[in-house]
Enzyme design. Sequence first.
Site, PDB file in Angstrom:
ATOM      1  N   GLU A  47       0.795  -1.234   0.000  1.00 26.39           N
ATOM      2  CA  GLU A  47       0.000   0.000   0.000  1.00 26.39           C
ATOM      3  C   GLU A  47       0.822   1.276   0.000  1.00 26.39           C
ATOM      4  O   GLU A  47       0.881   2.002   0.993  1.00 26.39           O
ATOM      5  CB  GLU A  47      -0.909   0.030   1.220  1.00 26.39           C
ATOM      6  CG  GLU A  47      -2.000  -0.979   1.179  1.00 26.39           C
ATOM      7  CD  GLU A  47      -3.077  -0.698   2.225  1.00 26.39           C
ATOM      8  OE1 GLU A  47      -2.998   0.321   2.928  1.00 26.39           O
ATOM      9  OE2 GLU A  47      -3.993  -1.514   2.317  1.00 26.39           O
TER      10      GLU A  47
ATOM     11  N   GLU B 203      -5.473  -8.258   1.277  1.00 28.28           N
ATOM     12  CA  GLU B 203      -5.962  -7.870   2.608  1.00 28.28           C
ATOM     13  C   GLU B 203      -7.440  -7.542   2.540  1.00 28.28           C
ATOM     14  O   GLU B 203      -7.894  -6.901   1.584  1.00 28.28           O
ATOM     15  CB  GLU B 203      -5.266  -6.603   3.142  1.00 28.28           C
ATOM     16  CG  GLU B 203      -3.907  -6.831   3.728  1.00 28.28           C
ATOM     17  CD  GLU B 203      -3.303  -5.544   4.305  1.00 28.28           C
ATOM     18  OE1 GLU B 203      -4.047  -4.632   4.703  1.00 28.28           O
ATOM     19  OE2 GLU B 203      -2.070  -5.475   4.332  1.00 28.28           O
TER      20      GLU B 203
END
Length: 484
Positions: A202, A392
């Site tokens: 991320e 995720e």
Amino acid sequence: MKKISRREFTKLIAGSTMASMLPGIPALAIPDKKFTKSDFGPDFKWGVATAAAQIEGAWNEDGRGPSIWDTFSQKKGGKKIKTRENPSIACDFYHRYDSDLDLVKQLNFDAFRFSFSWSRVLPEGKGVVNEKGMDFYARVIDACLEKGIEPWPTLYHWDLPQALEDQGGWTNRDIVSWFNDYAELMAGRFGDRVKNWMVMNEAASYTIAGYLAGFHAPGKISGKKFLKAVHHTCLVQASAARVLRSSVSSSNIGNTYSCSKVYPKNDSKRHRAAAHRIDILANRLFIEPALGLGYPTDKFRFISRIEKYMQAGDEDLLAVDYDFVGLQNYTRTLSKAAFLPYVRAINMKPQKYDVPELRITEMDWEVYPEGMFEILKQFAAYQNLPPIIITENGAAFQDKIYEDDQVHDPKRTAFYQEYLRNVLKAKQVGIDVRGYFAWTLMDNFEWAEGYRARFGLVHVDFETQQRRIKDSGRWFQGFLEGND
Ligand code: GCO
């Protein structure tokens, strides 16, 4: 530049919204039918995800150097972390990895996503290798393999060695070669046994929160630093993937991206323009250069300034061929036009009177399972997107230990069921999703939130380090066994 609050930021990146009352956004009908593991197909990968700084602890043991999260959490008397906690001990995974991996197995996951702590293996970020740190990861990897769990490491999950931050960190272009050397070291040592690799986690989160909004490490607030960090990150996400590719045979290489479907507050031109900018920041800024599309600068002057930090030939270095992209989705984002367009174009926390069925997690994020399907559709629209793996997805809710010594967490179980149903729906409409990693194995250090936000399938008592499998963990156990 004005500092924005954590709450505003989480809404910027993860979002929360009143979109269900908004015009033009039809509710998605999700088939109510019960689904089973076999609906996802025999090759679908099922894993659980973690990150070094959030679980390992042992922050100064066996020669490890400090990371920016160690120094950041200790700064100003610990004020930077809501609960004044730090990751020094965390889940003590450094010492308990073997029994924790038994839990992964017990829950019937076949893959374990974890990250390497760069400063554990290279305390100065470069130069002398800390062999004790390398031994630790060799033990973790071997334990995975012995237990029949596939190791899925990420090279970088936000914990930059402090020694590199002292030289400018992500704002220093030298980070491209520092990172490539680090990638080469890890791939060279473990590439014989590890085939599935992710470069970083991320990038949008650590660049925005770390360099623009300032409430994640290293705590900088500067548009200029942010743009440099973005460009160097984009160079790294491509170059380190090339390093992995050349060092590991039969490799499966990817990178992970946070994503959140963005909806304008209403159909007005101003709000749509704000949604466009937020979509660039939250979803497009890192994936598009990787796909060879360049930076998404259209109608976003701030981002177009990134060109100042580009050198001749950089454009060609940004494109990369991944074997998969990891997408990480938790909620959706509602944007509205505001005075400071790119950081404040976000809405207030959704209210019950707006959304009667409103469900909010401990992070103040709205539970919005349809957003998973919608964002998968958005990414799948890129012509040359490689196969997707959800790397995720999960939820923090308040948990308690009941009198029967169990942790009953029906909200978390329902969250997983509803989001998984949307992943399945995406597969059924032809989107190439090949795996799903739940976030996360056990409660851990949730960055600026401290230990308060519990995302685990396994409850951790941080006083005693006792683990208790939550009902949601047991649900996965049954589901993955094929009994649910
Ligand atoms: C992220 C990180 C995780 C977080 C999780 C919950 O996506 O922010 O990868 O480290 O803990 O997302 O916020």
